[in-house]
Motif scaffolding. Structure first.
Motif, PDB file in Angstrom:
ATOM      1  N   CYS A 100       0.811  -1.225   0.000  1.00 18.40           N
ATOM      2  CA  CYS A 100       0.000   0.000   0.000  1.00 18.40           C
ATOM      3  C   CYS A 100       0.843   1.274   0.000  1.00 18.40           C
ATOM      4  CB  CYS A 100      -0.970  -0.011   1.177  1.00 18.40           C
ATOM      5  SG  CYS A 100      -2.363  -1.137   0.938  1.00 18.40           S
ATOM      6  N   PRO A 101       1.767   1.457   0.951  1.00 18.84           N
ATOM      7  CA  PRO A 101       2.566   2.694   0.904  1.00 18.84           C
ATOM      8  C   PRO A 101       3.469   2.779  -0.324  1.00 18.84           C
ATOM      9  CG  PRO A 101       3.388   1.207   2.606  1.00 18.84           C
ATOM     10  CD  PRO A 101       2.089   0.648   2.127  1.00 18.84           C
ATOM     11  N   VAL A 102       3.963   1.629  -0.793  1.00 17.67           N
ATOM     12  CA  VAL A 102       4.786   1.628  -2.002  1.00 17.67           C
ATOM     13  C   VAL A 102       3.961   2.108  -3.194  1.00 17.67           C
ATOM     14  CG1 VAL A 102       6.064   0.180  -3.621  1.00 17.67           C
ATOM     15  CG2 VAL A 102       6.320  -0.183  -1.157  1.00 17.67           C
ATOM     16  N   ALA A 103       2.732   1.605  -3.309  1.00 22.34           N
ATOM     17  CA  ALA A 103       1.848   2.027  -4.400  1.00 22.34           C
ATOM     18  C   ALA A 103       1.532   3.511  -4.295  1.00 22.34           C
ATOM     19  CB  ALA A 103       0.561   1.205  -4.373  1.00 22.34           C
ATOM     20  N   ALA A 104       1.330   3.997  -3.072  1.00 28.07           N
ATOM     21  CA  ALA A 104       1.024   5.417  -2.879  1.00 28.07           C
ATOM     22  C   ALA A 104       2.177   6.297  -3.339  1.00 28.07           C
ATOM     23  CB  ALA A 104       0.694   5.682  -1.414  1.00 28.07           C
ATOM     24  N   VAL A 105       3.400   5.913  -2.973  1.00 28.20           N
ATOM     25  CA  VAL A 105       4.574   6.700  -3.351  1.00 28.20           C
ATOM     26  C   VAL A 105       4.796   6.647  -4.859  1.00 28.20           C
ATOM     27  CG1 VAL A 105       7.076   6.889  -3.123  1.00 28.20           C
ATOM     28  CG2 VAL A 105       5.667   6.467  -1.097  1.00 28.20           C
ATOM     29  N   ILE A 106       4.652   5.457  -5.449  1.00 26.14           N
ATOM     30  CA  ILE A 106       4.831   5.320  -6.905  1.00 26.14           C
ATOM     31  C   ILE A 106       3.788   6.160  -7.648  1.00 26.14           C
ATOM     32  CG2 ILE A 106       4.660   3.715  -8.840  1.00 26.14           C
ATOM     33  CD1 ILE A 106       5.887   1.583  -7.045  1.00 26.14           C
ATOM     34  N   ALA A 107       2.532   6.104  -7.176  1.00 24.01           N
ATOM     35  CA  ALA A 107       1.478   6.896  -7.809  1.00 24.01           C
ATOM     36  C   ALA A 107       1.771   8.386  -7.683  1.00 24.01           C
ATOM     37  CB  ALA A 107       0.125   6.568  -7.177  1.00 24.01           C
ATOM     38  N   HIS A 108       2.322   8.781  -6.537  1.00 20.87           N
ATOM     39  CA  HIS A 108       2.678  10.193  -6.332  1.00 20.87           C
ATOM     40  C   HIS A 108       3.785  10.618  -7.298  1.00 20.87           C
ATOM     41  CE1 HIS A 108       3.646  13.957  -4.393  1.00 20.87           C
ATOM     42  NE2 HIS A 108       4.886  13.540  -4.171  1.00 20.87           N
ATOM     43  N   LEU A 109       4.801   9.791  -7.414  1.00 18.74           N
ATOM     44  CA  LEU A 109       5.914  10.120  -8.304  1.00 18.74           C
ATOM     45  C   LEU A 109       5.479  10.145  -9.762  1.00 18.74           C
ATOM     46  CD1 LEU A 109       8.766   8.036  -6.610  1.00 18.74           C
ATOM     47  CD2 LEU A 109       8.368  10.511  -6.450  1.00 18.74           C
ATOM     48  N   ALA A 110       4.496   9.300 -10.097  1.00 20.80           N
ATOM     49  CA  ALA A 110       4.006   9.245 -11.477  1.00 20.80           C
ATOM     50  C   ALA A 110       2.949  10.307 -11.757  1.00 20.80           C
ATOM     51  CB  ALA A 110       3.438   7.857 -11.769  1.00 20.80           C
ATOM     52  N   GLY A 111       2.546  11.036 -10.714  1.00 19.73           N
ATOM     53  CA  GLY A 111       1.544  12.082 -10.888  1.00 19.73           C
ATOM     54  C   GLY A 111       0.121  11.583 -10.938  1.00 19.73           C
ATOM     55  N   HIS A 112      -0.136  10.380 -10.406  1.00 19.08           N
ATOM     56  CA  HIS A 112      -1.479   9.800 -10.451  1.00 19.08           C
ATOM     57  C   HIS A 112      -2.047   9.519  -9.057  1.00 19.08           C
ATOM     58  CE1 HIS A 112      -1.102   9.498 -14.724  1.00 19.08           C
ATOM     59  NE2 HIS A 112      -0.117   8.620 -14.672  1.00 19.08           N
ATOM     60  N   ALA A 113      -1.476  10.161  -8.032  1.00 19.42           N
ATOM     61  CA  ALA A 113      -1.961   9.906  -6.674  1.00 19.42           C
ATOM     62  C   ALA A 113      -3.408  10.339  -6.508  1.00 19.42           C
ATOM     63  CB  ALA A 113      -1.074  10.624  -5.653  1.00 19.42           C
ATOM     64  N   ASP A 114      -3.828  11.385  -7.248  1.00 18.15           N
ATOM     65  CA  ASP A 114      -5.211  11.850  -7.148  1.00 18.15           C
ATOM     66  C   ASP A 114      -6.186  10.790  -7.639  1.00 18.15           C
ATOM     67  OD1 ASP A 114      -4.106  12.213  -9.680  1.00 18.15           O
ATOM     68  OD2 ASP A 114      -5.628  13.690 -10.235  1.00 18.15           O
ATOM     69  N   LEU A 115      -5.787  10.034  -8.679  1.00 17.34           N
ATOM     70  CA  LEU A 115      -6.647   8.958  -9.178  1.00 17.34           C
ATOM     71  C   LEU A 115      -6.731   7.821  -8.167  1.00 17.34           C
ATOM     72  CD1 LEU A 115      -5.496   8.784 -12.918  1.00 17.34           C
ATOM     73  CD2 LEU A 115      -7.509   9.936 -11.972  1.00 17.34           C
ATOM     74  N   LEU A 116      -5.602   7.481  -7.552  1.00 20.11           N
ATOM     75  CA  LEU A 116      -5.588   6.413  -6.554  1.00 20.11           C
ATOM     76  C   LEU A 116      -6.434   6.791  -5.335  1.00 20.11           C
ATOM     77  CD1 LEU A 116      -4.351   3.623  -6.027  1.00 20.11           C
ATOM     78  CD2 LEU A 116      -2.430   4.768  -4.891  1.00 20.11           C
ATOM     79  N   LEU A 117      -6.436   8.079  -4.985  1.00 16.15           N
ATOM     80  CA  LEU A 117      -7.204   8.540  -3.826  1.00 16.15           C
ATOM     81  C   LEU A 117      -8.702   8.374  -4.033  1.00 16.15           C
ATOM     82  CD1 LEU A 117      -7.177   9.929  -1.055  1.00 16.15           C
ATOM     83  CD2 LEU A 117      -7.193  12.133  -2.254  1.00 16.15           C
ATOM     84  N   ARG A 118      -9.133   8.323  -5.276  1.00 18.72           N
ATOM     85  CA  ARG A 118     -10.568   8.220  -5.548  1.00 18.72           C
ATOM     86  C   ARG A 118     -11.097   6.790  -5.443  1.00 18.72           C
ATOM     87  NH1 ARG A 118     -12.340  13.060  -9.526  1.00 18.72           N
ATOM     88  NH2 ARG A 118     -10.776  14.576  -8.851  1.00 18.72           N
ATOM     89  N   LEU A 119     -10.205   5.831  -5.257  1.00 18.70           N
ATOM     90  CA  LEU A 119     -10.645   4.435  -5.141  1.00 18.70           C
ATOM     91  C   LEU A 119     -11.237   4.061  -3.781  1.00 18.70           C
ATOM     92  CD1 LEU A 119      -7.872   2.472  -7.083  1.00 18.70           C
ATOM     93  CD2 LEU A 119     -10.224   2.924  -7.795  1.00 18.70           C
ATOM     94  N   PRO A 120     -10.649   4.499  -2.646  1.00 14.47           N
ATOM     95  CA  PRO A 120     -11.160   4.036  -1.347  1.00 14.47           C
ATOM     96  C   PRO A 120     -12.651   4.249  -1.114  1.00 14.47           C
ATOM     97  CG  PRO A 120      -9.016   5.051  -1.044  1.00 14.47           C
ATOM     98  CD  PRO A 120      -9.410   5.277  -2.478  1.00 14.47           C
TER      99      PRO A 120
END
Length: 200
Positions: A59-79
């Motif tokens: 989970c935290p690895v995915a969050a950091v990778i999504a942040h670095l890739a500029g897609h953390a906002d999309l991941l945040l909409r899943l929960p």
């Protein structure tokens, strides 16, 4: 790391505010890591489940990778979508033949064996909650696809919780009217009793 129930409750209560500010201020990785902390803290202290441990690490690895890739906002909409459909499944699976509907089960824990009209009402109310969470889940999907971060956050972090509370409030007088022969406990006592139950 297992956090106390009070700490986890405080983190859960604070999460909508953290999510809102993270989404609207352009820092979605913050609420994502907040969720990771809650997940880590909820794991049993001696959990040996490879799946849970792997998920907790991913989970935290995915969050950091999504942040670095500029897609953390999309991941945040899943929960919110996952949470709504998870609750729909929790309620809905108890509607299968041979199962006791979840609301009826809560009534049995609080009152003992229920009369048939009360059990039937509990079954219908469980179906209402199931449909309600399905609708909320679909709403979260549509908002995630088409709404701005502000409007998405306003609904998923505030308005949807208000709608859940509203359903509780509206259902209570309906219950008193439909089950008028039943001895009813005050609304607050009924709500507290439901929250204290361990239905695992």
């Amino acid at each position: 790391m297992t956090l106390s129930a009070r700490v986890l409750t405080a983190l859960a209560i604070a999460y909508p505010f953290v999510s809102h500010f993270g989404a609207t201020l352009g820092a979605p990785v913050v609420p994502l890591l907040w969720l990771c902390l809650m997940f880590w803290g909820s794991l049993p202290g001696r959990s040996r489940s490879p799946f849970l441990l792997s998920l907790a690490l991913a989970c935290p690895v995915a969050a950091v990778i999504a942040h670095l890739a500029g897609h953390a906002d999309l991941l945040l909409r899943l929960p919110p979508v996952i949470i709504c459909f998870a609750f729909a499944w929790i309620f809905g699976r108890t509607l299968r033949p041979g199962r006791t509907a979840l609301i009826s089960r809560i009534g049995e824990r609080m009152r003992g064996e229920l009369p048939e009209p009360v059990a039937h009402y509990g079954h219908r109310l469980t179906a209402v909650w199931t449909l309600f969470f399905v609708i909320l889940g679909l709403e979260c999907i549509l908002l995630g696809l088409f709404a701005s971060p502000f409007w998405w956050s306003l609904f998923t972090n505030y308005i949807n919780y208000a709608l859940i509370a509203l359903l509780f409030v509206i259902e209570y007088p309906i219950r008193r009217r439909v089950l008028r022969d039943l001895e009813h406990t005050p609304f607050i006592d009924s709500l507290r009793g439901s929250l204290r139950l361990d239905l695992r």
